[in-house]
Design a protein around this motif. Sequence first.
Motif, PDB file in Angstrom:
ATOM      1  N   SER A 178     -41.692  -3.718 -41.499  1.00 37.61           N
ATOM      2  CA  SER A 178     -42.452  -3.366 -42.693  1.00 37.61           C
ATOM      3  C   SER A 178     -43.824  -2.834 -42.274  1.00 37.61           C
ATOM      4  O   SER A 178     -44.187  -2.845 -41.099  1.00 37.61           O
ATOM      5  CB  SER A 178     -42.599  -4.587 -43.609  1.00 37.61           C
ATOM      6  N   ASN A 179     -44.608  -2.387 -43.256  1.00 38.69           N
ATOM      7  CA  ASN A 179     -45.864  -1.689 -42.967  1.00 38.69           C
ATOM      8  C   ASN A 179     -46.804  -2.441 -42.043  1.00 38.69           C
ATOM      9  O   ASN A 179     -47.472  -1.849 -41.197  1.00 38.69           O
ATOM     10  CB  ASN A 179     -46.600  -1.407 -44.283  1.00 38.69           C
ATOM     11  N   SER A 180     -46.881  -3.744 -42.172  1.00 42.26           N
ATOM     12  CA  SER A 180     -47.886  -4.525 -41.458  1.00 42.26           C
ATOM     13  C   SER A 180     -47.479  -4.867 -40.025  1.00 42.26           C
ATOM     14  O   SER A 180     -48.208  -5.561 -39.328  1.00 42.26           O
ATOM     15  CB  SER A 180     -48.153  -5.828 -42.216  1.00 42.26           C
ATOM     16  N   GLY A 226     -42.926  -0.118 -45.851  1.00 40.12           N
ATOM     17  CA  GLY A 226     -42.888  -1.310 -46.696  1.00 40.12           C
ATOM     18  C   GLY A 226     -41.469  -1.702 -47.055  1.00 40.12           C
ATOM     19  O   GLY A 226     -40.545  -0.891 -46.966  1.00 40.12           O
TER      20      GLY A 226
END
Length: 392
Positions: A61-63, A138
Amino acid sequence: MKNLKNIIGLSLMVLGIGTIYGCDIKPKKDDKTKLIVTAIAPEVDQPAKQYVKIALLLDTSNSMDGLINQAKSQLWDIVNEFTYAKCGNNNRPDLKIALYEYGNDKLSSREGYIRQVIGFSDDLDEISEKLFSLTTDGGEEYCGEVINTSLEQLEWGKNADDLKMIFIAGNEPFTQGKLNYRDAASQAKEKDVVVNTIFCGNYEQGVGSKWKDGAITTGGEYMAIDHNRQVVHIETPYDDIIIKLNSKLNQTYVSYGALGASKVQTQAKQDNMAYDVNEEVAVKRAISKSSRLYKNSQWDLVDASDDKEFEVSKLKREELPKELKDKSEKEIKDYILKKKSERTQIQKEIQDLNTKRKAYIAKNQTEEKGELENAMIRAIKNQASRKNYKWD
């Protein structure tokens, strides 16, 4: 008396057979009658090799950019650790790695935002290629579901002496998704697979979001890391020499078959990708390439020649590299032997330099190694010791 000697001799033979297979060197508690019957008519199909099987389940995911970067950086450290691993009977296990990504909007919602990037493989170039192909976006992170998917899709095998581990890394609650992580953990225990969890964030936050519980249910380990921490690399006087030797090592590969040309390109590309991350990562990859775990018999004639069934006479002329197409069988054999000799010497030089390199790093290390590397190697060694693995 003669019959008594025969029985004693047969019993000793059976006890000897019992030590040949597996990493488990503890004697089985069978009675003498069963031992004798087993020796006369063995019914158990014992595997010829022992395996270490590791499935990496990475949140993309993005993080999670930092996590992916750490994984790219530390892959070769983990591979290099297993160069020195031994089973309890002193055999060297083979290493197979699988890779999954989850929690990415680009993935299919029907599949639970989960994708098998590569199944169990010992092709280190391909594993590296797949790892470097990962990008983040995401999404929904379903830990229980990705664990369950890896358990169902991968061939874990039934050898109780194999070391079978899942490492799942992420930063969202472990409880997300329809499939309860405890159900996935129960299935893992049935398959003798240990689930280790790596929470990317604060230790107590990971405990509260059930990452620790997800690990201890299967006898695994819970770890929390700072996935955004930059890995500190220590330059050594031996790095440039090892990188130059790696270039020479590549010249000992003799490609053949349908895969040959593309695999040579992949080998060179992964060298460059490692170097782009950091010069030390390129060094670590070169060290892996000088080890027993870097095998390419499907496309390299030198590695292929180690197989018992390999015969030069069976090679198709059109699948040979141009420098061998017009050569006699003897000339081809001599060429392979020459390249093998060159490779062995270069690999030895790299390994010798690596010994000096490790000593230099140990003397000059002021900070801890990469957090992901530390977490995984610690868990691997702890769990390996339960099955009589050791390191030399």
